[in-house]
Design an enzyme around this catalytic site. Sequence first.
Site, PDB file in Angstrom:
ATOM      1  N   TYR A 279      56.576  58.309-119.248  1.00 27.72           N
ATOM      2  CA  TYR A 279      55.670  59.346-118.738  1.00 27.72           C
ATOM      3  C   TYR A 279      54.207  58.934-118.925  1.00 27.72           C
ATOM      4  O   TYR A 279      53.405  58.982-117.996  1.00 27.72           O
ATOM      5  CB  TYR A 279      55.930  60.688-119.445  1.00 27.72           C
ATOM      6  CG  TYR A 279      54.745  61.603-119.360  1.00 27.72           C
ATOM      7  CD1 TYR A 279      54.440  62.276-118.172  1.00 27.72           C
ATOM      8  CD2 TYR A 279      53.881  61.759-120.445  1.00 27.72           C
ATOM      9  CE1 TYR A 279      53.317  63.085-118.071  1.00 27.72           C
ATOM     10  CE2 TYR A 279      52.762  62.558-120.352  1.00 27.72           C
ATOM     11  CZ  TYR A 279      52.482  63.209-119.170  1.00 27.72           C
ATOM     12  OH  TYR A 279      51.371  63.994-119.075  1.00 27.72           O
TER      13      TYR A 279
ATOM     14  N   GLY B 141      44.683  67.814-121.837  1.00 26.37           N
ATOM     15  CA  GLY B 141      45.756  67.481-120.912  1.00 26.37           C
ATOM     16  C   GLY B 141      47.095  67.675-121.586  1.00 26.37           C
ATOM     17  O   GLY B 141      47.256  68.578-122.418  1.00 26.37           O
ATOM     18  N   CYS B 142      48.055  66.842-121.270  1.00 24.35           N
ATOM     19  CA  CYS B 142      49.409  66.964-121.811  1.00 24.35           C
ATOM     20  C   CYS B 142      49.397  67.007-123.337  1.00 24.35           C
ATOM     21  O   CYS B 142      48.894  66.089-123.983  1.00 24.35           O
ATOM     22  CB  CYS B 142      50.247  65.777-121.338  1.00 24.35           C
ATOM     23  SG  CYS B 142      51.848  65.665-122.147  1.00 24.35           S
ATOM     24  N   PHE B 143      49.968  68.062-123.902  1.00 25.41           N
ATOM     25  CA  PHE B 143      49.908  68.180-125.362  1.00 25.41           C
ATOM     26  C   PHE B 143      50.781  67.161-126.074  1.00 25.41           C
ATOM     27  O   PHE B 143      50.529  66.835-127.234  1.00 25.41           O
ATOM     28  CB  PHE B 143      50.169  69.602-125.870  1.00 25.41           C
ATOM     29  CG  PHE B 143      51.335  70.373-125.308  1.00 25.41           C
ATOM     30  CD1 PHE B 143      52.481  69.778-124.810  1.00 25.41           C
ATOM     31  CD2 PHE B 143      51.268  71.765-125.292  1.00 25.41           C
ATOM     32  CE1 PHE B 143      53.535  70.522-124.317  1.00 25.41           C
ATOM     33  CE2 PHE B 143      52.327  72.525-124.798  1.00 25.41           C
ATOM     34  CZ  PHE B 143      53.464  71.906-124.312  1.00 25.41           C
TER      35      PHE B 143
ATOM     36  N   CYS C  63      50.730  64.049-125.492  1.00 23.30           N
ATOM     37  CA  CYS C  63      49.842  62.894-125.681  1.00 23.30           C
ATOM     38  C   CYS C  63      48.799  63.167-126.750  1.00 23.30           C
ATOM     39  O   CYS C  63      48.471  62.286-127.555  1.00 23.30           O
ATOM     40  CB  CYS C  63      49.168  62.532-124.367  1.00 23.30           C
ATOM     41  SG  CYS C  63      50.325  62.018-123.080  1.00 23.30           S
TER      42      CYS C  63
END
Length: 198
Positions: A174, A29-31, A33
Amino acid sequence: MLKWLTLALALAPALAAAESLKTTIFAGGCFWCVESDFDRVEGVVETVSGYIGGRTENPTYREVVQGGTGHAEAVQITYDADIVSYETLLHLFWRSVDPTDAGGQFCDRGESYRTELYVATPEERAAAEASKAAAAEALGQAIVTEIVDAGPFYVAEAYHQDFYAKNPLRYSVYRKGCRRDARVQELWGAEMAFAPKS
């Protein structure tokens, strides 16, 4: 001869350290994180956000998230194998994502936010497959995360690197708003790899 022996002895620790450094690439997913999580692991030397698994050379963030390039946001992890094993990193990876979600991760949807493990050797593939089977058994659910051969990794734009450290408030808002930690805890319970920072 003595000069070369002295030089060899002086370089030995650095060479040994270099031999124990390995790299692997995880898409979770979001890099931002994934970087934030794995930078907390003892033995991880460096994390770099980037793009992998697509058809376009040198893709930009905008191109990747708009779709069509085939890339996933991913993180290249350099680690000291004398301190942390590949198998441990795999164990942590599964327990930091939702590997049952084929549509993206948490609030981030689409192919660029898929979960994948990128392997470079037959040994890595065997370890990844074994860990995937163990994770599926632990969850009691099918896992959709694919294990694929590593291809070209393109480093993301500078503002993405260490975003969580450079923009802590924005990152925190976020991550909480995306419900990443809430979903991982719901899925994995006490086995959740990275407890939210207080």
